[in-house]
Design a protein around this motif. Sequence first.
Motif, PDB file in Angstrom:
ATOM      1  N   ARG A   1      35.106  37.307 -51.757  1.00 10.53           N
ATOM      2  CA  ARG A   1      35.629  36.429 -50.718  1.00 10.53           C
ATOM      3  C   ARG A   1      34.520  35.816 -49.876  1.00 10.53           C
ATOM      4  N   LEU A   2      33.368  36.459 -49.833  1.00  8.63           N
ATOM      5  CA  LEU A   2      32.249  35.865 -49.094  1.00  8.63           C
ATOM      6  C   LEU A   2      31.768  34.570 -49.757  1.00  8.63           C
ATOM      7  N   HIS A   3      31.958  34.460 -51.073  1.00  8.36           N
ATOM      8  CA  HIS A   3      31.555  33.259 -51.811  1.00  8.36           C
ATOM      9  C   HIS A   3      32.714  32.260 -51.772  1.00  8.36           C
ATOM     10  N   SER A   4      32.955  31.738 -50.592  1.00  5.73           N
ATOM     11  CA  SER A   4      34.151  30.940 -50.339  1.00  5.73           C
ATOM     12  C   SER A   4      34.042  29.503 -50.815  1.00  5.73           C
ATOM     13  N   GLY A   5      32.824  29.022 -51.004  1.00  5.16           N
ATOM     14  CA  GLY A   5      32.644  27.616 -51.325  1.00  5.16           C
ATOM     15  C   GLY A   5      32.674  26.699 -50.127  1.00  5.16           C
ATOM     16  N   LEU A   6      32.803  27.276 -48.925  1.00  8.35           N
ATOM     17  CA  LEU A   6      32.869  26.479 -47.698  1.00  8.35           C
ATOM     18  C   LEU A   6      31.481  26.335 -47.095  1.00  8.35           C
ATOM     19  N   LEU A   7      31.087  25.112 -46.836  1.00 11.13           N
ATOM     20  CA  LEU A   7      29.750  24.839 -46.327  1.00 11.13           C
ATOM     21  C   LEU A   7      29.517  25.533 -44.979  1.00 11.13           C
ATOM     22  N   GLY A   8      30.522  25.556 -44.112  1.00 10.10           N
ATOM     23  CA  GLY A   8      30.353  26.199 -42.825  1.00 10.10           C
ATOM     24  C   GLY A   8      30.027  27.677 -42.946  1.00 10.10           C
ATOM     25  N   ASP A   9      30.668  28.361 -43.911  1.00  7.87           N
ATOM     26  CA  ASP A   9      30.368  29.781 -44.123  1.00  7.87           C
ATOM     27  C   ASP A   9      28.928  29.968 -44.581  1.00  7.87           C
ATOM     28  N   TYR A  10      28.473  29.081 -45.464  1.00  3.88           N
ATOM     29  CA  TYR A  10      27.110  29.215 -45.984  1.00  3.88           C
ATOM     30  C   TYR A  10      26.081  28.995 -44.887  1.00  3.88           C
ATOM     31  N   LEU A  11      26.355  28.064 -43.990  1.00  2.51           N
ATOM     32  CA  LEU A  11      25.429  27.816 -42.883  1.00  2.51           C
ATOM     33  C   LEU A  11      25.417  29.000 -41.914  1.00  2.51           C
ATOM     34  N   MET A  12      26.564  29.631 -41.755  1.00  3.69           N
ATOM     35  CA  MET A  12      26.617  30.825 -40.917  1.00  3.69           C
ATOM     36  C   MET A  12      25.746  31.928 -41.507  1.00  3.69           C
ATOM     37  N   TRP A  13      25.819  32.112 -42.817  1.00  2.00           N
ATOM     38  CA  TRP A  13      24.990  33.136 -43.466  1.00  2.00           C
ATOM     39  C   TRP A  13      23.508  32.772 -43.423  1.00  2.00           C
ATOM     40  N   LEU A  14      23.202  31.471 -43.445  1.00  2.00           N
ATOM     41  CA  LEU A  14      21.812  31.052 -43.278  1.00  2.00           C
ATOM     42  C   LEU A  14      21.284  31.508 -41.918  1.00  2.00           C
ATOM     43  N   THR A  15      22.085  31.337 -40.884  1.00  2.00           N
ATOM     44  CA  THR A  15      21.688  31.764 -39.538  1.00  2.00           C
ATOM     45  C   THR A  15      21.557  33.280 -39.460  1.00  2.00           C
ATOM     46  N   VAL A  16      22.518  33.986 -40.046  1.00  2.00           N
ATOM     47  CA  VAL A  16      22.470  35.450 -40.042  1.00  2.00           C
ATOM     48  C   VAL A  16      21.228  35.949 -40.778  1.00  2.00           C
ATOM     49  N   GLY A  17      20.916  35.320 -41.902  1.00  2.00           N
ATOM     50  CA  GLY A  17      19.749  35.737 -42.672  1.00  2.00           C
ATOM     51  C   GLY A  17      18.453  35.535 -41.915  1.00  2.00           C
ATOM     52  N   MET A  18      18.337  34.399 -41.237  1.00  2.00           N
ATOM     53  CA  MET A  18      17.126  34.151 -40.441  1.00  2.00           C
ATOM     54  C   MET A  18      16.986  35.177 -39.322  1.00  2.00           C
ATOM     55  N   ALA A  19      18.097  35.496 -38.666  1.00  2.00           N
ATOM     56  CA  ALA A  19      18.049  36.489 -37.588  1.00  2.00           C
ATOM     57  C   ALA A  19      17.669  37.863 -38.129  1.00  2.00           C
ATOM     58  N   ALA A  20      18.241  38.239 -39.268  1.00  2.00           N
ATOM     59  CA  ALA A  20      17.919  39.535 -39.866  1.00  2.00           C
ATOM     60  C   ALA A  20      16.457  39.607 -40.267  1.00  2.00           C
ATOM     61  N   LEU A  21      15.942  38.504 -40.814  1.00  2.00           N
ATOM     62  CA  LEU A  21      14.536  38.467 -41.210  1.00  2.00           C
ATOM     63  C   LEU A  21      13.625  38.592 -39.993  1.00  2.00           C
ATOM     64  N   LEU A  22      13.981  37.924 -38.921  1.00  2.00           N
ATOM     65  CA  LEU A  22      13.182  37.993 -37.699  1.00  2.00           C
ATOM     66  C   LEU A  22      13.176  39.411 -37.130  1.00  2.00           C
ATOM     67  N   VAL A  23      14.320  40.067 -37.126  1.00  2.00           N
ATOM     68  CA  VAL A  23      14.397  41.436 -36.616  1.00  2.00           C
ATOM     69  C   VAL A  23      13.615  42.391 -37.524  1.00  2.00           C
ATOM     70  N   ALA A  24      13.788  42.222 -38.845  1.00  2.00           N
ATOM     71  CA  ALA A  24      13.145  43.134 -39.784  1.00  2.00           C
ATOM     72  C   ALA A  24      11.625  43.059 -39.685  1.00  2.00           C
ATOM     73  N   VAL A  25      11.081  41.850 -39.624  1.00  2.00           N
ATOM     74  CA  VAL A  25       9.625  41.700 -39.555  1.00  2.00           C
ATOM     75  C   VAL A  25       9.119  42.019 -38.154  1.00  2.00           C
ATOM     76  N   GLY A  26       9.798  41.481 -37.144  1.00  2.00           N
ATOM     77  CA  GLY A  26       9.339  41.683 -35.770  1.00  2.00           C
ATOM     78  C   GLY A  26       9.324  43.131 -35.350  1.00  2.00           C
ATOM     79  N   SER A  27      10.273  43.924 -35.841  1.00  2.00           N
ATOM     80  CA  SER A  27      10.325  45.327 -35.448  1.00  2.00           C
ATOM     81  C   SER A  27       9.202  46.162 -36.054  1.00  2.00           C
ATOM     82  N   GLN A  28       8.512  45.609 -37.069  1.00  2.00           N
ATOM     83  CA  GLN A  28       7.449  46.367 -37.728  1.00  2.00           C
ATOM     84  C   GLN A  28       6.055  45.857 -37.374  1.00  2.00           C
ATOM     85  N   VAL A  29       5.978  44.846 -36.539  1.00  2.00           N
ATOM     86  CA  VAL A  29       4.671  44.283 -36.167  1.00  2.00           C
ATOM     87  C   VAL A  29       4.133  45.006 -34.933  1.00  2.00           C
TER      88      VAL A  29
END
Length: 609
Positions: A581-609
């Motif tokens: 269901r996450l693979h909805s085909g809806l552009l808005g959902d994909y952009l939301m996951w793009l934002t979530v991924g960037m935030a997760a990447l920032l937290v993951a790297v920033g917490s180890q620096v």
Amino acid sequence: MPGTADLLPLTVALPLLGAALLVVVGRLLPRTVNDVLALAVAAATCAGLLLEWLRAGGGRVVSWSGGWTMTGGESVGIVLVGDRLGIGLALLVSVLTVAVLAYSWRYFDEPPERHRGAFPALLLLFEAGMCGFALTGDLFNAFVFFELMGVVAYALTGFHVEDPRPLHGALTFGVVNSLAAYASLLGIGLLYARTGELGMAQISSHLSGHRADPLLVTAFVLVTTSMLVKAAIVPFHFWLPDAHAVAPTPVCMLMSGVMVELGVYGTVRIYHVVFAGQHGIPPDAFEHTMVAAGAVTGVVGAVMCWQQRHLKRLLAFSTIGHTGLFLVGLGLLGPDGAAGTAVYVAGHAGAKAALFGLVGVLLDRYGSVDEHALHGRGRELRGTGALFLAGGLALAGLPPFGTGLGKSLAEHAAGGSGPWLPALYVLVSAVTGAAVLRAGLRVFFGAGPVPRRTHADLETSGEGEEPEVRDPRRPVPRTMTLVPAVLIALCLAVGTVPSVAAAVAEGARAFTDHAGYLASVRHGGAGVPAAAAPEAIWTLPGVLLGLLSAGLAVAMACAAVWRPSHALRGAGHHLVVPLRRLHSGLLGDYLMWLTVGMAALLVAVGSQV
């Protein structure tokens, strides 16, 4: 290495010039002349890259465009830097471009006069963007080449403009990747503000005097996001199966065969050169983040691949799964992991491009890519079926295919981080290979009962597809089966010709040598690392793990075809439905996951620096 780098600019300029020529005069020439011209340009580019690959040896070749070399550690010139991994990836791009142009010789209908030459011209532009990205030593030009590659890929995905589905896939592809590109450009701007430089080596030199502060971490995350989106790393991957499902088959051969892998290459290349200095992003932070992202991507890609009956989506999710393994191997930051992954990528490119080409035969012949609807209809294409099964075994890592050798070397490198990483390689290879074998047995050999279609199916149907030719009664052009056969043979050659794997492994030293890269750009030397090159040979544990993953793939495929388990299917339904269901085909959902991924990447790297 005086006089050895002169061909590097030509290998980027030649396909650009060829594309321009086709755009200007293509409509005036017969289709055959256009195809021959495009094929000649791609072959010449391939020959130039092969020469540079041989000359690079274990070091690098450096070419400053227009002679604008560094003076006092500063330069405004454009530099191309090639080691055997970078040049080898560009060479792989050119080989697949030649294969795709040959495959497409009679694949499409005769285009209208106003469009004649457009498709081969776009393919040459695609080749130029990918080759330039693999070779550039300038961060801004990396962005330019990456965007050239992306824009052409959007156009190729939506090439059939009369059909709304390709347009929707191209729009999703374009919006998600363009927003990621803007993030990358913002990151480059932050680095330029900090250092006043755009060259990768020059940026690294200036950053050596600064500690890893929030600005540097933010720049790293922004630049890396664009690469990970193009590489379809979870959760940035949603655009890829939607694009592959609607793109012309020859375009899928290039996108899955090499374009996605360029995103992984760019992520690790930029880290090694720009951010890996004494005061840059700590190696542990990069390794832990990328290995975790690669592992999640591998598992998600394999699970979703198994659930597909739309053959192009099946192969697309297989690409996502294997790309996760590539990120794990390169994310380990050692020459052993780089060598294994490079061999793996070379073998995978041949196998995956061949499989997409064979799916194109089904689409040409039957106007469908649905595994269930095609059950037994491919019996008359036994040769095509044999090649399809061979491709599935190659994806599963069966020795002596190049995928098996690369998987073996990467598993050995990953074993030092714990036994769970080799197990991940076995699992992902087995599941993705099993999905391909299951489809091949059903479609080409009519194995097992006809699958029952219910409303509870999780798979996307592949019925109702438009053939990419207007007369499906014609015989299948020989190039459409000959090219996949050659690609499967090349995958086999990667694993059986020792000199090929050894040369790739030798280039892995230069790829991971941060100090040597900087010295080569500053002083123009080859900068051959002193460390010994990793061995790229078959080992008994590697062969056994390859046989294990291939055996599991065969067992899973046979069980799915002849003895489907309703209990397992029910359990799988409850586990997979939320993911599906996450693979909805809806552009808005994909952009939301793009934002979530960037935030997760920032937290993951920033917490180890």
